[in-house]
Design an enzyme around this catalytic site. Structure first.
Site, PDB file in Angstrom:
ATOM      1  N   TYR A 116     -29.657  38.310 -10.906  1.00 45.92           N
ATOM      2  CA  TYR A 116     -29.056  39.517 -11.114  1.00 45.92           C
ATOM      3  C   TYR A 116     -27.923  40.146  -9.536  1.00 45.92           C
ATOM      4  O   TYR A 116     -28.092  39.975  -9.596  1.00 45.92           O
ATOM      5  CB  TYR A 116     -30.012  41.330 -10.563  1.00 45.92           C
ATOM      6  CG  TYR A 116     -31.101  41.432 -11.393  1.00 45.92           C
ATOM      7  CD1 TYR A 116     -30.812  41.854 -12.626  1.00 45.92           C
ATOM      8  CD2 TYR A 116     -32.762  40.554 -11.943  1.00 45.92           C
ATOM      9  CE1 TYR A 116     -31.984  42.259 -13.507  1.00 45.92           C
ATOM     10  CE2 TYR A 116     -33.282  41.037 -12.390  1.00 45.92           C
ATOM     11  CZ  TYR A 116     -33.206  41.626 -13.586  1.00 45.92           C
ATOM     12  OH  TYR A 116     -33.471  42.469 -14.611  1.00 45.92           O
ATOM     13  N   LYS A 150     -61.955  42.626   5.178  1.00 46.48           N
ATOM     14  CA  LYS A 150     -60.973  43.659   4.207  1.00 46.48           C
ATOM     15  C   LYS A 150     -60.090  43.720   3.212  1.00 46.48           C
ATOM     16  O   LYS A 150     -59.611  41.737   3.393  1.00 46.48           O
ATOM     17  CB  LYS A 150     -61.058  43.846   5.810  1.00 46.48           C
ATOM     18  CG  LYS A 150     -59.606  44.100   6.541  1.00 46.48           C
ATOM     19  CD  LYS A 150     -59.856  44.880   7.943  1.00 46.48           C
ATOM     20  CE  LYS A 150     -57.994  44.524   8.612  1.00 46.48           C
ATOM     21  NZ  LYS A 150     -58.553  44.812  10.157  1.00 46.48           N
TER      22      LYS A 150
HETATM   23  C1  LIG Z   1     -57.979  44.483  10.888  1.00 43.09           C
HETATM   24  C2  LIG Z   1     -59.176  44.472  12.384  1.00 43.09           C
HETATM   25  C3  LIG Z   1     -59.691  43.294  12.411  1.00 43.09           C
HETATM   26  C4  LIG Z   1     -59.398  41.744  12.636  1.00 43.09           C
HETATM   27  O1  LIG Z   1     -58.013  41.399  12.695  1.00 43.09           O
HETATM   28  P1  LIG Z   1     -57.334  39.973  12.499  1.00 43.09           P
HETATM   29  O2  LIG Z   1     -55.698  40.446  13.790  1.00 43.09           O
HETATM   30  O3  LIG Z   1     -56.941  39.992  11.339  1.00 43.09           O
HETATM   31  O4  LIG Z   1     -57.904  39.502  13.358  1.00 43.09           O
HETATM   32  C5  LIG Z   1     -60.072  43.515  13.608  1.00 43.09           C
HETATM   33  N1  LIG Z   1     -61.085  44.297  14.151  1.00 43.09           N
HETATM   34  C6  LIG Z   1     -60.530  45.025  13.168  1.00 43.09           C
HETATM   35  C7  LIG Z   1     -61.163  46.475  14.005  1.00 43.09           C
HETATM   36  C8  LIG Z   1     -59.460  45.313  12.452  1.00 43.09           C
HETATM   37  O5  LIG Z   1     -58.595  46.672  12.573  1.00 43.09           O
END
Ligand SMILES: *Cc1c(COP(=O)(O)O)cnc(C)c1O
Length: 377
Positions: A272, A52
């Site tokens: 800055y 994702k």
């Molecule tokens: C983002 C997510 C993961 C992966 O989590 P990590 O901590 O990055 O391994 C797995 N399951 C769900 C439902 C998530 O939202």
């Protein structure tokens, strides 16, 4: 093969090295090694990959392509739009789950692309079921909220659904899943509580495929593994066991170009708000990276050259950062030379700590102005 064409395009579309201000290198070989390491820990349970947010900022297509070479055939994205993009790049072969499920009205697009939504509510179940009844049953994951209060059906909603088999006639449940709220805190009592709540679903769904663990969940032990794990962060080198040594291989290197160097006298105001005033004659280098590239303004860190630490001098600007390079031999740095920001001396997790955040946010905040390089060992 159309999939290859699209995957290559994703790599080539990055800004070229001469015109970019900074270079982001993602070591796909390290991501593959991290995947193998997790798979080995999992034993008989299968290992999916979460890609994702464009593969946590590193490029969902090149990451997925690298992991497919390790035999990974199941991927999770968050948004339907991400699932559509991944499907387009890879063709029909991969299993792609969409964690946030179905925005109302999107069911047809989701089904047409052969994506599997993670059904999070009774409304999503009903909508997917209605579409599936008109044709073949449609595949989907059902997520149950076992104690995070974010996404998923309540356990009480599951019982009437599964007792009335006809209510799911349009759906083939390919995965039953839940997500841990506190997996990175080994001793947190929510972990065994969620485990118990998840196990209690078995009578309702029977012999299906079950998935509970994210990266940190894998390290809680075999009880949390079930049939399929869903790591993201650990694949990208983020420490899944905070407070303990990082078992994962580092994946990311970030280097910025020097724009110019100068020497200033004691008393010179630097950057800055003159946040820093030179207390002695100081040599400075301004580098081509700033908060617009995702470097948090709060992360007053350092860059590294030849293993020498070059602290930030004054505030992080939008497009540049001033470094104190007095510790380097005179003339060592000139315009166009590279300094290291993420690398062996300073990890993504280190920078996250400086910014008061987590490595996940640092990676997914990375900007679009880098020349991107993908290594595959
Ligand atoms: C983002 C997510 C993961 C992966 O989590 P990590 O901590 O990055 O391994 C797995 N399951 C769900 C439902 C998530 O939202």
């Amino acid at each position: 093969m159309p999939s290859k064409h699209h995957a290559d395009a994703a790599v080539v579309s990055s800004i070229d090295e001469t015109t970019a201000g900074a270079i982001l290198t993602a070591d796909l070989g390290a991501i593959r090694a991290n995947y193998r390491f997790l798979k080995n820990l999992l034993g008989r349970a299968a290992c999916a990959a979460v890609v994702k947010a464009d593969g946590y900022g590193l490029g969902a297509v090149p990451v997925a392509r690298a992991l497919a070479k390790e035999g990974c055939d199941t991927f999770f994205v968050a948004h339907l739009s991400e699932g559509l993009a991944l499907r387009k790049a890879f063709g029909p072969d991969l299993v792609i789950y969409v964690l946030n499920g179905l925005p109302p009205g999107s069911e047809g697009a989701c089904a047409a692309a052969g994506l599997r939504p993670v059904l999070n509510s009774v409304e999503q179940v009903r909508a997917w079921d209605a579409l599936g009844r008109g044709r073949q049953p449609l595949e989907a994951a059902i997520q149950v909220d076992t104690g995070m209060s974010r996404l998923g059906l309540q356990p009480a909603d599951v019982i009437p659904l599964s007792e009335d088999a006809r209510s799911l006639a349009g759906i083939r449940v390919s995965l039953v899943m839940s997500h841990l709220a506190c997996a990175d805190e080994v001793a947190h009592p929510a972990n065994p509580a969620q485990l118990d709540a998840f196990r209690a679903l078995k009578p309702w769904f029977g012999r299906g495929t079950y998935s509970l663990a994210n990266s940190s969940g894998i390290f809680l032990g075999q009880d949390w593994h079930f049939d399929l794990a869903r790591p993201g962060a650990a694949l990208y080198g983020i420490n899944p066991t905070p407070g303990q040594p990082n078992p994962m291989k580092p994946v990311v290197r970030l280097q910025a170009k020097v724009v110019q160097t100068r020497s200033v006298k004691a008393g010179a105001g630097i950057g800055y708000a003159h946040r820093l005033v030179a207390s002695r004659p100081t040599r400075l280098a301004t580098i081509s990276l700033g908060y617009a590239d995702g470097w948090h303004r709060a992360a007053a860190g350092a860059a590294f050259v030849d293993g020498v630490r070059l602290p930030f001098a004054g505030r992080v600007s939008m497009d540049s950062i001033i470094l104190d390079i007095s510790a380097l031999p005179d003339g060592r740095l000139k315009a166009g030379d590279l300094v290291d920001l993420f690398g062996t001396e300073q990890t993504v997790d280190d920078v996250a700590a400086l910014a008061g955040t987590i490595g996940y946010e640092i990676l997914t905040s990375l900007g679009q102005r880098f020349h991107r390089v993908y290594l595959d060992g």
